[in-house]
Design a protein around this motif. Sequence first.
Motif, PDB file in Angstrom:
ATOM      1  N   THR A   3       0.929  -1.437   0.126  1.00  0.00           N
ATOM      2  CA  THR A   3      -0.051   0.054   0.106  1.00  0.00           C
ATOM      3  C   THR A   3       0.798   1.352  -0.002  1.00  0.00           C
ATOM      4  OG1 THR A   3      -0.157  -0.277   2.162  1.00  0.00           O
ATOM      5  CG2 THR A   3      -2.247  -1.196   0.877  1.00  0.00           C
ATOM      6  N   VAL A   4       2.158   1.181   0.509  1.00  0.00           N
ATOM      7  CA  VAL A   4       3.176   2.265   0.500  1.00  0.00           C
ATOM      8  C   VAL A   4       3.515   2.648  -0.978  1.00  0.00           C
ATOM      9  CG1 VAL A   4       5.490   3.058   0.843  1.00  0.00           C
ATOM     10  CG2 VAL A   4       3.988   2.191   2.730  1.00  0.00           C
ATOM     11  N   ARG A   5       3.733   1.408  -1.699  1.00  0.00           N
ATOM     12  CA  ARG A   5       4.173   1.484  -3.035  1.00  0.00           C
ATOM     13  C   ARG A   5       2.840   1.961  -3.973  1.00  0.00           C
ATOM     14  NH1 ARG A   5       9.330  -0.277  -4.297  1.00  0.00           N
ATOM     15  NH2 ARG A   5      10.210  -0.601  -2.525  1.00  0.00           N
ATOM     16  N   THR A   6       1.717   1.856  -3.546  1.00  0.00           N
ATOM     17  CA  THR A   6       0.528   2.522  -4.250  1.00  0.00           C
ATOM     18  C   THR A   6       0.354   3.800  -3.961  1.00  0.00           C
ATOM     19  OG1 THR A   6      -0.759  -0.081  -3.945  1.00  0.00           O
ATOM     20  CG2 THR A   6      -1.968   2.096  -4.232  1.00  0.00           C
ATOM     21  N   ALA A   7       0.626   4.471  -2.756  1.00  0.00           N
ATOM     22  CA  ALA A   7       0.500   5.632  -2.458  1.00  0.00           C
ATOM     23  C   ALA A   7       1.593   6.367  -3.256  1.00  0.00           C
ATOM     24  CB  ALA A   7       0.824   5.853  -0.863  1.00  0.00           C
ATOM     25  N   ARG A   8       2.767   5.852  -3.284  1.00  0.00           N
ATOM     26  CA  ARG A   8       3.891   6.432  -4.006  1.00  0.00           C
ATOM     27  C   ARG A   8       3.523   6.640  -5.452  1.00  0.00           C
ATOM     28  NH1 ARG A   8       9.118   4.147  -5.696  1.00  0.00           N
ATOM     29  NH2 ARG A   8      10.727   5.500  -5.857  1.00  0.00           N
ATOM     30  N   ALA A   9       2.988   5.442  -6.082  1.00  0.00           N
ATOM     31  CA  ALA A   9       2.623   5.454  -7.519  1.00  0.00           C
ATOM     32  C   ALA A   9       1.729   6.351  -7.794  1.00  0.00           C
ATOM     33  CB  ALA A   9       2.192   4.163  -7.836  1.00  0.00           C
ATOM     34  N   ARG A  10       0.612   6.720  -6.904  1.00  0.00           N
ATOM     35  CA  ARG A  10      -0.471   7.766  -7.157  1.00  0.00           C
ATOM     36  C   ARG A  10       0.203   9.052  -6.980  1.00  0.00           C
ATOM     37  NH1 ARG A  10      -6.596   6.424  -4.848  1.00  0.00           N
ATOM     38  NH2 ARG A  10      -6.412   4.512  -5.589  1.00  0.00           N
ATOM     39  N   VAL A  11       1.137   9.210  -6.214  1.00  0.00           N
ATOM     40  CA  VAL A  11       1.739  10.629  -6.189  1.00  0.00           C
ATOM     41  C   VAL A  11       2.626  10.994  -7.328  1.00  0.00           C
ATOM     42  CG1 VAL A  11       3.259  12.300  -4.717  1.00  0.00           C
ATOM     43  CG2 VAL A  11       1.787  10.881  -3.524  1.00  0.00           C
ATOM     44  N   ALA A  12       3.297  10.063  -7.566  1.00  0.00           N
ATOM     45  CA  ALA A  12       4.311  10.079  -8.756  1.00  0.00           C
ATOM     46  C   ALA A  12       3.524  10.406  -9.956  1.00  0.00           C
ATOM     47  CB  ALA A  12       5.070   8.808  -8.810  1.00  0.00           C
ATOM     48  N   GLY A  13       2.384   9.677 -10.327  1.00  0.00           N
ATOM     49  CA  GLY A  13       1.423   9.607 -11.410  1.00  0.00           C
ATOM     50  C   GLY A  13       0.716  11.169 -11.437  1.00  0.00           C
ATOM     51  N   GLY A  14       0.624  11.752 -10.330  1.00  0.00           N
ATOM     52  CA  GLY A  14       0.094  13.493 -10.479  1.00  0.00           C
ATOM     53  C   GLY A  14      -1.210  12.996  -9.955  1.00  0.00           C
ATOM     54  N   TYR A  15      -1.885  11.909  -9.538  1.00  0.00           N
ATOM     55  CA  TYR A  15      -2.958  11.811  -9.043  1.00  0.00           C
ATOM     56  C   TYR A  15      -3.354  12.470  -7.950  1.00  0.00           C
ATOM     57  CZ  TYR A  15      -3.310   8.296 -12.696  1.00  0.00           C
ATOM     58  OH  TYR A  15      -2.989   7.554 -13.853  1.00  0.00           O
ATOM     59  N   ALA A  16      -2.307  12.942  -6.829  1.00  0.00           N
ATOM     60  CA  ALA A  16      -2.839  13.467  -5.520  1.00  0.00           C
ATOM     61  C   ALA A  16      -2.603  15.049  -5.912  1.00  0.00           C
ATOM     62  CB  ALA A  16      -1.765  13.313  -4.618  1.00  0.00           C
ATOM     63  N   SER A  63       0.333  10.965   6.472  1.00  0.00           N
ATOM     64  CA  SER A  63      -0.687  11.555   5.697  1.00  0.00           C
ATOM     65  C   SER A  63       0.084  12.442   4.739  1.00  0.00           C
ATOM     66  CB  SER A  63      -1.530  12.413   6.535  1.00  0.00           C
ATOM     67  OG  SER A  63      -2.605  13.041   5.582  1.00  0.00           O
ATOM     68  N   VAL A  64      -0.211  12.360   3.516  1.00  0.00           N
ATOM     69  CA  VAL A  64       0.451  13.319   2.367  1.00  0.00           C
ATOM     70  C   VAL A  64      -0.645  13.834   1.698  1.00  0.00           C
ATOM     71  CG1 VAL A  64       1.845  12.897   0.252  1.00  0.00           C
ATOM     72  CG2 VAL A  64       2.350  11.247   1.943  1.00  0.00           C
ATOM     73  N   GLU A  65      -0.811  14.971   1.586  1.00  0.00           N
ATOM     74  CA  GLU A  65      -1.856  15.773   1.410  1.00  0.00           C
ATOM     75  C   GLU A  65      -1.564  16.833   0.143  1.00  0.00           C
ATOM     76  OE1 GLU A  65      -3.389  15.430   5.841  1.00  0.00           O
ATOM     77  OE2 GLU A  65      -3.698  17.607   4.982  1.00  0.00           O
ATOM     78  N   GLY A  66      -2.341  16.419  -1.186  1.00  0.00           N
ATOM     79  CA  GLY A  66      -2.220  17.221  -2.196  1.00  0.00           C
ATOM     80  C   GLY A  66      -3.371  17.761  -2.460  1.00  0.00           C
ATOM     81  N   ASP A  67      -3.672  18.799  -3.642  1.00  0.00           N
ATOM     82  CA  ASP A  67      -4.780  19.501  -4.061  1.00  0.00           C
ATOM     83  C   ASP A  67      -5.737  18.510  -4.521  1.00  0.00           C
ATOM     84  OD1 ASP A  67      -2.692  21.895  -5.755  1.00  0.00           O
ATOM     85  OD2 ASP A  67      -3.131  21.705  -3.597  1.00  0.00           O
ATOM     86  N   ALA A  68      -5.274  17.343  -5.222  1.00  0.00           N
ATOM     87  CA  ALA A  68      -6.311  16.516  -5.635  1.00  0.00           C
ATOM     88  C   ALA A  68      -6.865  15.497  -4.743  1.00  0.00           C
ATOM     89  CB  ALA A  68      -5.989  16.190  -7.103  1.00  0.00           C
ATOM     90  N   GLN A  69      -5.821  14.933  -3.913  1.00  0.00           N
ATOM     91  CA  GLN A  69      -6.045  13.808  -3.172  1.00  0.00           C
ATOM     92  C   GLN A  69      -5.407  13.755  -1.989  1.00  0.00           C
ATOM     93  OE1 GLN A  69      -5.636   8.959  -4.431  1.00  0.00           O
ATOM     94  NE2 GLN A  69      -6.606  10.323  -6.116  1.00  0.00           N
ATOM     95  N   SER A  70      -5.628  13.226  -0.917  1.00  0.00           N
ATOM     96  CA  SER A  70      -5.021  13.143   0.419  1.00  0.00           C
ATOM     97  C   SER A  70      -4.809  11.585   0.533  1.00  0.00           C
ATOM     98  CB  SER A  70      -5.644  13.861   1.727  1.00  0.00           C
ATOM     99  OG  SER A  70      -5.707  14.990   1.302  1.00  0.00           O
ATOM    100  N   LEU A  71      -3.470  11.183   0.905  1.00  0.00           N
ATOM    101  CA  LEU A  71      -3.323   9.673   1.172  1.00  0.00           C
ATOM    102  C   LEU A  71      -3.001   9.435   2.482  1.00  0.00           C
ATOM    103  CD1 LEU A  71      -1.485   9.284  -2.316  1.00  0.00           C
ATOM    104  CD2 LEU A  71      -3.795   8.333  -1.695  1.00  0.00           C
ATOM    105  N   VAL A  72      -3.344   8.520   3.210  1.00  0.00           N
ATOM    106  CA  VAL A  72      -2.967   7.970   4.449  1.00  0.00           C
ATOM    107  C   VAL A  72      -2.431   6.614   4.619  1.00  0.00           C
ATOM    108  CG1 VAL A  72      -3.697   7.719   6.990  1.00  0.00           C
ATOM    109  CG2 VAL A  72      -4.429   9.866   5.659  1.00  0.00           C
ATOM    110  N   PHE A  73      -1.293   6.347   5.177  1.00  0.00           N
ATOM    111  CA  PHE A  73      -0.660   4.989   5.338  1.00  0.00           C
ATOM    112  C   PHE A  73      -0.611   4.966   7.014  1.00  0.00           C
ATOM    113  CE2 PHE A  73       1.482   1.096   4.986  1.00  0.00           C
ATOM    114  CZ  PHE A  73       2.375   1.182   6.167  1.00  0.00           C
ATOM    115  N   ASP A  74      -1.235   3.867   7.193  1.00  0.00           N
ATOM    116  CA  ASP A  74      -1.363   3.455   8.765  1.00  0.00           C
ATOM    117  C   ASP A  74      -0.596   1.915   9.008  1.00  0.00           C
ATOM    118  OD1 ASP A  74      -3.821   2.978  11.395  1.00  0.00           O
ATOM    119  OD2 ASP A  74      -1.592   2.520  11.539  1.00  0.00           O
ATOM    120  N   GLN A  75       0.785   1.942   9.638  1.00  0.00           N
ATOM    121  CA  GLN A  75       1.349   0.795   9.620  1.00  0.00           C
ATOM    122  C   GLN A  75       0.760  -0.256  10.340  1.00  0.00           C
ATOM    123  OE1 GLN A  75       3.954  -2.365  10.523  1.00  0.00           O
ATOM    124  NE2 GLN A  75       3.603  -1.045  12.317  1.00  0.00           N
ATOM    125  N   GLU A  76      -0.152   0.490  11.354  1.00  0.00           N
ATOM    126  CA  GLU A  76      -0.936  -0.709  12.081  1.00  0.00           C
ATOM    127  C   GLU A  76      -2.130  -1.263  11.364  1.00  0.00           C
ATOM    128  OE1 GLU A  76      -1.335   1.014  16.167  1.00  0.00           O
ATOM    129  OE2 GLU A  76       0.449   0.437  16.711  1.00  0.00           O
TER     130      GLU A  76
END
Length: 360
Positions: A130-143, A257-270
């Motif tokens: 799920t970390v890699r999914t979040a990273r790909a969404r940010v790198a792809g500009g979706y956030a 929490s990584v918060e962008g204009d288009a999307q915010s993404l939250v990863f919770d290790q627990e």
Amino acid sequence: MTRTLRSAIVGTGFMGDVHARAVRAAGGTVACVAGSSAERAEAAAGRFAAERAAASAADAITAADVDLVHICTPNASHRELAELAIAAGKHVICEKPLALSSGDTGALLAAADRAGIVHAVPFAYRFYSTVRTARARVAGGYAGAIRLLHGTYLQDWLRDDTASNWRVDPALGGRTRVFGDIGVHWCDLAEFVSGHCITRLDAQFLTAHPERGPREDRRRVDTEDCVTVTFRTDRGAIGTVVLSQVSTGHKNRLWLSVEGDAQSLVFDQENPETLWAGLHDRVELVPRAAGDPNRYDVVPVGHPQGYQECFTALVRDVHDAIGGAVPDGLPTFADGHRAAVLTDAVVRSATTGTSVDIGP
Ligand code: SOE
């Protein structure tokens, strides 16, 4: 069919066990184990399903039948053991911190690159799918443009003043405990997912217990129990992080929490099986492996993966790097050096009460 890679594990504590399980699950062999005593090495050799216990760390590291060295000892010994492994031409996975100063980590990085070895520092939380999914969404500009990075890394295993550990002693753990131990994980993950680099920071330390240990053996504490950091990044974002090893009820709560204009993404290790994605008109709870599976999904959605699988994935990527190209996102000595640069800055800021500028 490539040859089975053979690992030496130096260190017989919790991380030694985690690395040994990861070596076996990644298809490697634990050739030998070294510990702080012959008894510990023998006991660990049994637990690790190792071929033998080594007489010393140096024997384990330099053994002719070892390809890859895992350094899982207390922090103050990492530099010396990594230097020995590099000199012996071994590939190295060295637990964080790589060394206790950025001067030393810079020298280790240069030596490892000169030696042409594969080198890694287990910022293992990068290996959650799920970390890699979040990273790909940010790198792809979706956030969209990232404006805020914030979160926490909270534990409670040192909440009581009768509890202690080698990490409390600066001679073994280094000048900083909470930032050096877990703050570096949070910062690595924040920069890894967002693609931003922290360039200026203000840090505060709190030592909740000025003395620790059993009643009959109280020791003064010179390392911090809690840290707060506020920071700016090279791409115009700002952020904060709260770090603690005395936060009762929180066990290993790395929350980003990584918060962008288009999307915010939250990863919770627990709760790593689900990525939270917030958009202006809806919230998505993205199950691991549901939409776009990646190389870190080893079982289907609905079959939880966890912390140990992250280490298996890391060792597997080190094996791949030894056999060929370095997989994207492998945390190397360069990331260990980055962590040391941030650590030096945090200690300087917290001890002088000033903002500290850092190069990217
Ligand atoms: C103790 O704080 C610890 O084991 C750290 O040393 C690890 O790096 C972290 O992943 C879990 O907690």
